[in-house]
Design an enzyme around this catalytic site. Structure first.
Site, PDB file in Angstrom:
ATOM      1  N   GLU A   1      26.888  -5.673  -2.336  1.00  0.00           N
ATOM      2  CA  GLU A   1      26.496  -7.094  -2.350  1.00  0.00           C
ATOM      3  C   GLU A   1      27.733  -7.975  -2.370  1.00  0.00           C
ATOM      4  O   GLU A   1      28.615  -7.735  -3.202  1.00  0.00           O
ATOM      5  CB  GLU A   1      25.618  -7.371  -3.578  1.00  0.00           C
ATOM      6  CG  GLU A   1      24.278  -6.659  -3.450  1.00  0.00           C
ATOM      7  CD  GLU A   1      23.321  -6.930  -4.615  1.00  0.00           C
ATOM      8  OE1 GLU A   1      23.707  -7.637  -5.559  1.00  0.00           O
ATOM      9  OE2 GLU A   1      22.203  -6.420  -4.563  1.00  0.00           O
TER      10      GLU A   1
ATOM     11  N   HIS B   1      20.081 -11.591  -3.942  1.00  0.00           N
ATOM     12  CA  HIS B   1      19.883 -11.144  -5.329  1.00  0.00           C
ATOM     13  C   HIS B   1      19.481 -12.320  -6.231  1.00  0.00           C
ATOM     14  O   HIS B   1      20.133 -12.606  -7.246  1.00  0.00           O
ATOM     15  CB  HIS B   1      21.145 -10.450  -5.867  1.00  0.00           C
ATOM     16  CG  HIS B   1      20.842  -9.471  -6.964  1.00  0.00           C
ATOM     17  ND1 HIS B   1      21.460  -8.246  -7.087  1.00  0.00           N
ATOM     18  CD2 HIS B   1      19.968  -9.534  -8.004  1.00  0.00           C
ATOM     19  CE1 HIS B   1      20.979  -7.617  -8.150  1.00  0.00           C
ATOM     20  NE2 HIS B   1      20.078  -8.381  -8.723  1.00  0.00           N
TER      21      HIS B   1
HETATM   22  P1  NAD Z   1      10.915  -1.469 -16.674  1.00  0.00           P
HETATM   23  O1  NAD Z   1      11.826  -0.551 -17.380  1.00  0.00           O
HETATM   24  O2  NAD Z   1       9.946  -2.288 -17.467  1.00  0.00           O
HETATM   25  O3  NAD Z   1      10.056  -0.655 -15.587  1.00  0.00           O
HETATM   26  C1  NAD Z   1      10.574   0.359 -14.780  1.00  0.00           C
HETATM   27  C2  NAD Z   1       9.445   1.348 -14.528  1.00  0.00           C
HETATM   28  O4  NAD Z   1       9.882   2.303 -13.559  1.00  0.00           O
HETATM   29  C3  NAD Z   1       9.070   2.150 -15.799  1.00  0.00           C
HETATM   30  O5  NAD Z   1       7.679   2.022 -16.066  1.00  0.00           O
HETATM   31  C4  NAD Z   1       9.441   3.586 -15.454  1.00  0.00           C
HETATM   32  O6  NAD Z   1       8.550   4.532 -15.999  1.00  0.00           O
HETATM   33  C5  NAD Z   1       9.320   3.557 -13.935  1.00  0.00           C
HETATM   34  N1  NAD Z   1      10.021   4.665 -13.290  1.00  0.00           N
HETATM   35  C6  NAD Z   1      11.138   5.323 -13.705  1.00  0.00           C
HETATM   36  N2  NAD Z   1      11.444   6.317 -12.833  1.00  0.00           N
HETATM   37  C7  NAD Z   1      10.480   6.270 -11.858  1.00  0.00           C
HETATM   38  C8  NAD Z   1      10.261   7.047 -10.702  1.00  0.00           C
HETATM   39  N3  NAD Z   1      11.042   8.069 -10.350  1.00  0.00           N
HETATM   40  N4  NAD Z   1       9.197   6.727  -9.919  1.00  0.00           N
HETATM   41  C9  NAD Z   1       8.360   5.691 -10.252  1.00  0.00           C
HETATM   42  N5  NAD Z   1       8.528   4.943 -11.362  1.00  0.00           N
HETATM   43  C10 NAD Z   1       9.587   5.221 -12.143  1.00  0.00           C
HETATM   44  O7  NAD Z   1      11.853  -2.416 -15.799  1.00  0.00           O
HETATM   45  P2  NAD Z   1      11.468  -3.778 -15.072  1.00  0.00           P
HETATM   46  O8  NAD Z   1      11.779  -4.913 -15.957  1.00  0.00           O
HETATM   47  O9  NAD Z   1      10.110  -3.657 -14.490  1.00  0.00           O
HETATM   48  O10 NAD Z   1      12.564  -3.771 -13.892  1.00  0.00           O
HETATM   49  C11 NAD Z   1      12.511  -2.831 -12.833  1.00  0.00           C
HETATM   50  C12 NAD Z   1      13.805  -2.842 -12.041  1.00  0.00           C
HETATM   51  O11 NAD Z   1      13.920  -4.089 -11.349  1.00  0.00           O
HETATM   52  C13 NAD Z   1      15.057  -2.775 -12.915  1.00  0.00           C
HETATM   53  O12 NAD Z   1      15.436  -1.439 -13.178  1.00  0.00           O
HETATM   54  C14 NAD Z   1      16.098  -3.500 -12.096  1.00  0.00           C
HETATM   55  O13 NAD Z   1      16.868  -2.583 -11.355  1.00  0.00           O
HETATM   56  C15 NAD Z   1      15.292  -4.365 -11.125  1.00  0.00           C
HETATM   57  N6  NAD Z   1      15.519  -5.806 -11.327  1.00  0.00           N
HETATM   58  C16 NAD Z   1      15.998  -6.566 -10.311  1.00  0.00           C
HETATM   59  C17 NAD Z   1      16.201  -7.922 -10.495  1.00  0.00           C
HETATM   60  C18 NAD Z   1      16.684  -8.822  -9.392  1.00  0.00           C
HETATM   61  O14 NAD Z   1      17.350  -9.814  -9.671  1.00  0.00           O
HETATM   62  N7  NAD Z   1      16.373  -8.562  -8.143  1.00  0.00           N
HETATM   63  C19 NAD Z   1      15.939  -8.496 -11.741  1.00  0.00           C
HETATM   64  C20 NAD Z   1      15.412  -7.696 -12.747  1.00  0.00           C
HETATM   65  C21 NAD Z   1      15.208  -6.344 -12.538  1.00  0.00           C
END
Ligand code: NAD
Length: 310
Positions: free
Chosen positions: A266, A285
């Site tokens: 990025e 992002h």
């Molecule tokens: P979270 O921890 O609440 O949820 C993640 C989910 O993914 C969990 O329920 C976990 O069990 C599941 N998981 C783990 N491994 C897996 C697999 N192999 N297959 C399917 N599911 C699986 O996190 P969240 O708050 O929902 O955030 C999710 C992701 O979004 C973060 O890890 C982050 O990388 C990304 N994110 C991006 C931004 C952005 O600015 N674009 C902002 C926030 C979060």
């Protein structure tokens, strides 16, 4: 005793007053990232070398940075993705790590849904066309009554499900670690295999963390199982998708379109082949980059750091 802390995220300073309320009661020396950019590994090595705590955004905290940070006791993640932190080494060194859970859930979910609409109605292209003097209309598709496949049913995935249900979509989700049966029933979600999602969903949206298990979870094999009319939306992490395979799938009509808020590098290189495709759209992002999420992330990450340090 006075503690020295480093604050790296650029947007933190937009709502710094939310942290000042918390910090004012403690004896802190604060080092701020004033570069306006995500810090490099070299900068992190230097800046982390004598601090007690860090509020970190996407800046690298790999094993070298952590081992060189001899006084470091606590890392407070400004956000939820921990993939830029070597968690094994942090644990080995006794460095506490916490994330700002829930602070940006709604904002990311809203962007994901926004990208569904952008893809299905070709909104970015339509805007550019009219501004360039072309009254071109590409026919769109409706979202209502379509199937959304949510991969990763955590905080953001569940928020997307709530919103998608309000849009009259049918909801499928894949998450091998989520087993709250009552909630699944109440939300009217079909928990299923990744294969069923790939084969049946009209919109596939990624909300899982990046780690060894999930790296390139979307690749040529998984893309080939998707419907030709399906759209892929990635607001989680760039490395979850094999970008070369995605390019081939979009170029050769294996899937209809894709949208990404995140990239493995990025910003993406100007030469990145995906950028030239009409059926690929992108945002820089901005998933968590709203006024509300920023304020919550500042307050939560500041509170988490203080709780870990004092
Ligand atoms: P979270 O921890 O609440 O949820 C993640 C989910 O993914 C969990 O329920 C976990 O069990 C599941 N998981 C783990 N491994 C897996 C697999 N192999 N297959 C399917 N599911 C699986 O996190 P969240 O708050 O929902 O955030 C999710 C992701 O979004 C973060 O890890 C982050 O990388 C990304 N994110 C991006 C931004 C952005 O600015 N674009 C902002 C926030 C979060």
């Amino acid at each position: 005793m006075k503690k020295k802390i480093l604050i790296t995220p650029k947007s933190f300073f937009r709502a710094k007053d939310k942290a000042d309320e918390i910090f004012s009661q403690y004896d802190l020396e604060i080092v701020e990232n004033n570069t306006g950019k995500t810090l490099t590994k070299q900068q992190m090595l230097e800046l982390c070398s004598d601090v007690d705590g860090v509020i970190v955004g996407l800046d690298p905290m790999d094993k070298e940075v952590l081992r060189n940070a001899r006084k470091l006791k606590a890392i407070s993640k400004y956000g939820v993705g921990l993939d830029n932190i070597d968690l094994n080494v942090a644990q080995e060194l006794g460095i506490k790590v916490r994330r700002a859970e829930g602070a940006n859930t709604r904002s990311v979910a809203e962007l994901a849904i926004g990208l569904f609409f952008a893809l299905s109605r070709n909104i970015p292209k339509a805007v550019i066309n009219v501004k360039d003097g072309r009254w071109d209309r590409a026919i769109g598709t409706e979202i209502g009554a379509k199937i959304v496949g949510i991969i990763g049913f955590g905080a953001i995935g569940r928020e997307v499900a709530k919103m998608a249900s309000g849009l009259d979509m049918e909801i499928m989700a894949y998450d091998p670690y989520f087993n709250d049966i009552e909630l699944i029933k109440a939300m009217n979600v079909k928990m299923t295999s990744i294969d069923e999602i790939l084969e049946k969903a009209d919109f596939i949206t990624l909300h899982l963390p990046l780690n060894e298990e999930t790296n390139k979870i979307i690749n040529s094999k998984t893309l080939s199982k998707m419907k030709q009319t399906a759209y892929l939306v990635n607001t989680a992490r760039g490395e979850l998708v094999d970008e070369d395979a995605l390019y081939n799938a979009l170029k050769n009509g294996i899937i209809a379109g894709a949208a990404q808020d995140v990239f493995s590098h990025e910003p993406p290189d100007k030469q990145n082949k995906l950028l030239a495709l009409d059926n690929f759209i992108l945002t820089p992002h901005i998933g968590a980059y709203t006024k509300e999420a920023t304020e919550r992330m500042v307050a939560t990450s500041a509170k988490n750091l203080i709780e870990m340090l004092f």
